[in-house]
Design a protein around this motif. Structure first.
Motif, PDB file in Angstrom:
ATOM      1  N   ARG A 138      52.623  12.807  27.016  1.00 51.87           N
ATOM      2  CA  ARG A 138      53.303  13.892  26.301  1.00 51.87           C
ATOM      3  C   ARG A 138      52.556  14.239  25.015  1.00 51.87           C
ATOM      4  O   ARG A 138      52.397  15.414  24.675  1.00 51.87           O
ATOM      5  CB  ARG A 138      54.744  13.492  25.988  1.00 51.87           C
ATOM      6  N   LYS A 139      52.084  13.205  24.322  1.00 55.59           N
ATOM      7  CA  LYS A 139      51.329  13.447  23.101  1.00 55.59           C
ATOM      8  C   LYS A 139      50.024  14.170  23.399  1.00 55.59           C
ATOM      9  O   LYS A 139      49.631  15.101  22.679  1.00 55.59           O
ATOM     10  CB  LYS A 139      51.051  12.119  22.391  1.00 55.59           C
ATOM     11  N   ALA A 140      49.339  13.753  24.472  1.00 56.58           N
ATOM     12  CA  ALA A 140      48.073  14.397  24.828  1.00 56.58           C
ATOM     13  C   ALA A 140      48.298  15.829  25.311  1.00 56.58           C
ATOM     14  O   ALA A 140      47.545  16.739  24.967  1.00 56.58           O
ATOM     15  CB  ALA A 140      47.360  13.578  25.906  1.00 56.58           C
ATOM     16  N   ALA A 141      49.348  16.032  26.123  1.00 55.88           N
ATOM     17  CA  ALA A 141      49.609  17.364  26.673  1.00 55.88           C
ATOM     18  C   ALA A 141      50.110  18.340  25.624  1.00 55.88           C
ATOM     19  O   ALA A 141      50.031  19.550  25.816  1.00 55.88           O
ATOM     20  CB  ALA A 141      50.619  17.268  27.821  1.00 55.88           C
ATOM     21  N   ASN A 142      50.646  17.849  24.525  1.00 52.85           N
ATOM     22  CA  ASN A 142      51.107  18.723  23.453  1.00 52.85           C
ATOM     23  C   ASN A 142      50.040  18.980  22.401  1.00 52.85           C
ATOM     24  O   ASN A 142      50.327  19.622  21.385  1.00 52.85           O
ATOM     25  CB  ASN A 142      52.339  18.114  22.770  1.00 52.85           C
ATOM     26  N   ASP A 143      48.844  18.501  22.642  1.00 54.07           N
ATOM     27  CA  ASP A 143      47.756  18.708  21.687  1.00 54.07           C
ATOM     28  C   ASP A 143      47.464  20.202  21.534  1.00 54.07           C
ATOM     29  O   ASP A 143      47.386  20.943  22.517  1.00 54.07           O
ATOM     30  CB  ASP A 143      46.503  17.973  22.158  1.00 54.07           C
ATOM     31  N   ASP A 144      47.302  20.629  20.299  1.00 52.42           N
ATOM     32  CA  ASP A 144      47.122  22.050  20.013  1.00 52.42           C
ATOM     33  C   ASP A 144      45.830  22.597  20.621  1.00 52.42           C
ATOM     34  O   ASP A 144      45.795  23.729  21.105  1.00 52.42           O
ATOM     35  CB  ASP A 144      47.118  22.266  18.498  1.00 52.42           C
ATOM     36  N   ASN A 145      44.776  21.786  20.614  1.00 51.19           N
ATOM     37  CA  ASN A 145      43.502  22.249  21.163  1.00 51.19           C
ATOM     38  C   ASN A 145      43.581  22.461  22.674  1.00 51.19           C
ATOM     39  O   ASN A 145      42.918  23.360  23.214  1.00 51.19           O
ATOM     40  CB  ASN A 145      42.397  21.242  20.839  1.00 51.19           C
ATOM     41  N   ALA A 146      44.375  21.646  23.354  1.00 50.00           N
ATOM     42  CA  ALA A 146      44.531  21.823  24.800  1.00 50.00           C
ATOM     43  C   ALA A 146      45.205  23.151  25.119  1.00 50.00           C
ATOM     44  O   ALA A 146      44.812  23.858  26.055  1.00 50.00           O
ATOM     45  CB  ALA A 146      45.337  20.661  25.384  1.00 50.00           C
ATOM     46  N   LYS A 148      45.252  25.808  23.162  1.00 45.71           N
ATOM     47  CA  LYS A 148      44.343  26.886  22.779  1.00 45.71           C
ATOM     48  C   LYS A 148      43.328  27.152  23.883  1.00 45.71           C
ATOM     49  O   LYS A 148      43.041  28.306  24.215  1.00 45.71           O
ATOM     50  CB  LYS A 148      43.626  26.521  21.476  1.00 45.71           C
ATOM     51  N   ALA A 149      42.783  26.073  24.469  1.00 50.53           N
ATOM     52  CA  ALA A 149      41.849  26.231  25.583  1.00 50.53           C
ATOM     53  C   ALA A 149      42.530  26.884  26.780  1.00 50.53           C
ATOM     54  O   ALA A 149      41.936  27.740  27.458  1.00 50.53           O
ATOM     55  CB  ALA A 149      41.275  24.868  25.968  1.00 50.53           C
ATOM     56  N   LEU A 150      43.776  26.502  27.058  1.00 43.92           N
ATOM     57  CA  LEU A 150      44.505  27.111  28.172  1.00 43.92           C
ATOM     58  C   LEU A 150      44.790  28.587  27.906  1.00 43.92           C
ATOM     59  O   LEU A 150      44.733  29.415  28.826  1.00 43.92           O
ATOM     60  CB  LEU A 150      45.812  26.357  28.408  1.00 43.92           C
ATOM     61  N   TYR A 151      45.093  28.934  26.665  1.00 47.11           N
ATOM     62  CA  TYR A 151      45.318  30.337  26.303  1.00 47.11           C
ATOM     63  C   TYR A 151      44.065  31.168  26.567  1.00 47.11           C
ATOM     64  O   TYR A 151      44.138  32.267  27.147  1.00 47.11           O
ATOM     65  CB  TYR A 151      45.719  30.440  24.835  1.00 47.11           C
ATOM     66  N   HIS A 152      42.917  30.667  26.162  1.00 42.96           N
ATOM     67  CA  HIS A 152      41.670  31.404  26.376  1.00 42.96           C
ATOM     68  C   HIS A 152      41.332  31.511  27.862  1.00 42.96           C
ATOM     69  O   HIS A 152      40.743  32.503  28.299  1.00 42.96           O
ATOM     70  CB  HIS A 152      40.529  30.718  25.629  1.00 42.96           C
ATOM     71  N   LYS A 153      41.711  30.502  28.637  1.00 40.61           N
ATOM     72  CA  LYS A 153      41.416  30.554  30.077  1.00 40.61           C
ATOM     73  C   LYS A 153      42.333  31.519  30.799  1.00 40.61           C
ATOM     74  O   LYS A 153      41.900  32.248  31.697  1.00 40.61           O
ATOM     75  CB  LYS A 153      41.551  29.147  30.672  1.00 40.61           C
ATOM     76  N   ASP A 154      43.611  31.558  30.425  1.00 38.67           N
ATOM     77  CA  ASP A 154      44.588  32.363  31.154  1.00 38.67           C
ATOM     78  C   ASP A 154      44.667  33.808  30.658  1.00 38.67           C
ATOM     79  O   ASP A 154      45.006  34.700  31.438  1.00 38.67           O
ATOM     80  CB  ASP A 154      45.976  31.734  31.062  1.00 38.67           C
ATOM     81  N   ASP A 160      40.479  34.046  18.661  1.00 41.93           N
ATOM     82  CA  ASP A 160      40.039  32.675  18.482  1.00 41.93           C
ATOM     83  C   ASP A 160      40.196  32.215  17.037  1.00 41.93           C
ATOM     84  O   ASP A 160      40.373  31.026  16.772  1.00 41.93           O
ATOM     85  CB  ASP A 160      38.571  32.538  18.914  1.00 41.93           C
ATOM     86  N   SER A 161      40.133  33.160  16.105  1.00 38.67           N
ATOM     87  CA  SER A 161      40.161  32.797  14.690  1.00 38.67           C
ATOM     88  C   SER A 161      41.569  32.734  14.102  1.00 38.67           C
ATOM     89  O   SER A 161      41.734  32.343  12.956  1.00 38.67           O
ATOM     90  CB  SER A 161      39.324  33.795  13.874  1.00 38.67           C
ATOM     91  N   ILE A 162      42.573  33.126  14.875  1.00 40.02           N
ATOM     92  CA  ILE A 162      43.928  33.131  14.324  1.00 40.02           C
ATOM     93  C   ILE A 162      44.494  31.715  14.325  1.00 40.02           C
ATOM     94  O   ILE A 162      44.047  30.840  15.072  1.00 40.02           O
ATOM     95  CB  ILE A 162      44.865  34.065  15.116  1.00 40.02           C
ATOM     96  N   THR A 163      45.486  31.490  13.488  1.00 36.57           N
ATOM     97  CA  THR A 163      46.202  30.214  13.436  1.00 36.57           C
ATOM     98  C   THR A 163      47.682  30.495  13.634  1.00 36.57           C
ATOM     99  O   THR A 163      48.380  30.904  12.703  1.00 36.57           O
ATOM    100  CB  THR A 163      45.975  29.511  12.088  1.00 36.57           C
ATOM    101  N   PRO A 164      48.193  30.323  14.848  1.00 37.48           N
ATOM    102  CA  PRO A 164      49.614  30.591  15.094  1.00 37.48           C
ATOM    103  C   PRO A 164      50.513  29.750  14.195  1.00 37.48           C
ATOM    104  O   PRO A 164      50.234  28.579  13.942  1.00 37.48           O
ATOM    105  CB  PRO A 164      49.792  30.236  16.579  1.00 37.48           C
ATOM    106  N   VAL A 165      51.586  30.361  13.741  1.00 31.06           N
ATOM    107  CA  VAL A 165      52.490  29.688  12.807  1.00 31.06           C
ATOM    108  C   VAL A 165      53.086  28.427  13.430  1.00 31.06           C
ATOM    109  O   VAL A 165      53.143  27.371  12.798  1.00 31.06           O
ATOM    110  CB  VAL A 165      53.600  30.653  12.363  1.00 31.06           C
ATOM    111  N   ASN A 166      53.497  28.520  14.676  1.00 31.89           N
ATOM    112  CA  ASN A 166      54.156  27.399  15.348  1.00 31.89           C
ATOM    113  C   ASN A 166      53.239  26.662  16.310  1.00 31.89           C
ATOM    114  O   ASN A 166      53.706  25.923  17.180  1.00 31.89           O
ATOM    115  CB  ASN A 166      55.396  27.892  16.089  1.00 31.89           C
ATOM    116  N   GLY A 167      51.931  26.862  16.190  1.00 26.97           N
ATOM    117  CA  GLY A 167      50.982  26.168  17.052  1.00 26.97           C
ATOM    118  C   GLY A 167      50.650  26.968  18.302  1.00 26.97           C
ATOM    119  O   GLY A 167      51.322  27.940  18.658  1.00 26.97           O
ATOM    120  N   LYS A 169      50.755  25.997  21.463  1.00 24.28           N
ATOM    121  CA  LYS A 169      51.673  25.852  22.595  1.00 24.28           C
ATOM    122  C   LYS A 169      52.769  26.905  22.525  1.00 24.28           C
ATOM    123  O   LYS A 169      53.085  27.560  23.532  1.00 24.28           O
ATOM    124  CB  LYS A 169      52.273  24.450  22.608  1.00 24.28           C
ATOM    125  N   ALA A 170      53.371  27.088  21.350  1.00 24.69           N
ATOM    126  CA  ALA A 170      54.414  28.098  21.186  1.00 24.69           C
ATOM    127  C   ALA A 170      53.822  29.498  21.353  1.00 24.69           C
ATOM    128  O   ALA A 170      54.467  30.386  21.930  1.00 24.69           O
ATOM    129  CB  ALA A 170      55.073  27.961  19.820  1.00 24.69           C
TER     130      ALA A 170
END
Length: 305
Positions: A138-146, A148-154, A160-167, A169-170
């Motif tokens: 759960r800790k690994a799957a909630n990693d912010d970088n993971a 972000k990579a999924l967002y760029h893939k999907d 890429d330069s933005i920083t979402p307020v809630n991370g 995943k949200a």
């Protein structure tokens, strides 16, 4: 209707369980490896001389083994383990058991880039299922970088330069939600449902709609009437949507896309703007570009947006 932002072919659902099993067994394998290749400690040769009373006790009760040899002889013959080696094995086993009971894992010691790369092969459902296996996953799957990579893939490599307020995943979940809402917009057009279109728009005087005919409608009533005229056509329009891009803020989002009625002709460039009210997204602005097609000796405008 085909949507351009559909994820790549998802991996099988059981792959998340395989990854979780591999990562869970990794620390145990490394512990066994360190145990096999660890140098044994030499026993302390210089020991303090025992007292006379203790020496007499040892002589009175000598240790023996099943074959009649003494304890020291059995040790020299290799029949029993050295005390130092026994202590070392016991300590290592106790250490591994303590790590497993405390939840410690080599997963926490891996380089973050390796973890992110491994999780990047999972799709959205698999990553969610992986997070439900155990606390470490759960800790690994909630990693912010993971995420972000999924967002760029999907979705897109943009933002890429933005920083979402809630991370990330949200932000991924919010983007996925607005994409689904935008897809529903074209389903309503295909089904020519005026009732659904009336509920889809925000009932406000500032909503606006620009159809492909170039006509501009302002206000909720005028916008719904324009869609009523469009749906009265004998034949509906089934758009094919490409190059969908979304940007989501706290209570506002906009989606840009290219839509085709005929893939041989040019696209409509469309923009939808949404606002979040009462727990759901509402459309407040729709704009379609005008596309001209040559028909015989004159050009006709497609008047459906």
């Amino acid at each position: 209707m085909e949507i351009s932002y559909n994820p790549s072919i998802a991996l099988q659902s059981h792959q998340s369980l395989i990854i979780a099993t591999i990562v869970t067994l990794l620390p145990l394998l490394l512990a066994v490896r360190s145990l096999l290749f660890r140098r044994p400690h030499k026993p302390n040769v210089s020991r303090p001389a025992p007292s006379a009373g203790k020496e007499e006790t040892k002589q009175a009760t000598p240790s023996c083994s099943c074959n009649g040899t003494s304890g020291s002889e059995a040790f020299l013959n290799g029949d029993i383990a050295a005390p130092a080696e026994e202590d070392m094995v016991t300590a290592d086993v106790s250490k591994v058991a303590a790590e497993r009971q405390s939840g410690a894992s080599m997963m926490e010691q891996l380089v973050p880039e390796i973890t992110t790369h491994a999780l990047s092969y999972l799709d959205y459902p698999s990553l969610c299922r992986l997070s439900m296996t155990n606390s470490l996953m759960r800790k690994a799957a909630n990693d912010d970088n993971a995420w972000k990579a999924l967002y760029h893939k999907d979705f897109t490599l943009e933002q890429d330069s933005i920083t979402p307020v809630n991370g990330w995943k949200a932000y991924y979940a919010a983007t996925r939600a607005i994409m689904n809402v935008n897809t529903e917009f074209f389903n309503i057009i295909r089904n020519r449902s005026l009732t659904a279109m009336s509920c889809f728009w925000l009932n406000a005087d500032y909503v606006k709609c620009v159809h492909a005919s170039g006509e501009h409608f302002s206000g909720y009533n005028a916008v719904i009437q324009s869609w009523q005229l469009a749906f009265n056509w004998e034949q509906g329009v089934d758009f094919r949507v490409r190059d969908v891009r979304a940007r989501v803020l706290t209570d506002m989002a906009w989606v840009t896309m290219k839509t085709f009625v005929d893939m041989d002709s040019g696209p409509f460039n469309m923009t939808n703007i949404f606002e979040f009210h009462h727990g759901r997204w509402y459309l407040v602005h729709h704009h379609s570009s005008v596309m001209l097609l040559a028909d015989a000796d004159m050009e006709h405008q497609i008047v459906h947006g």
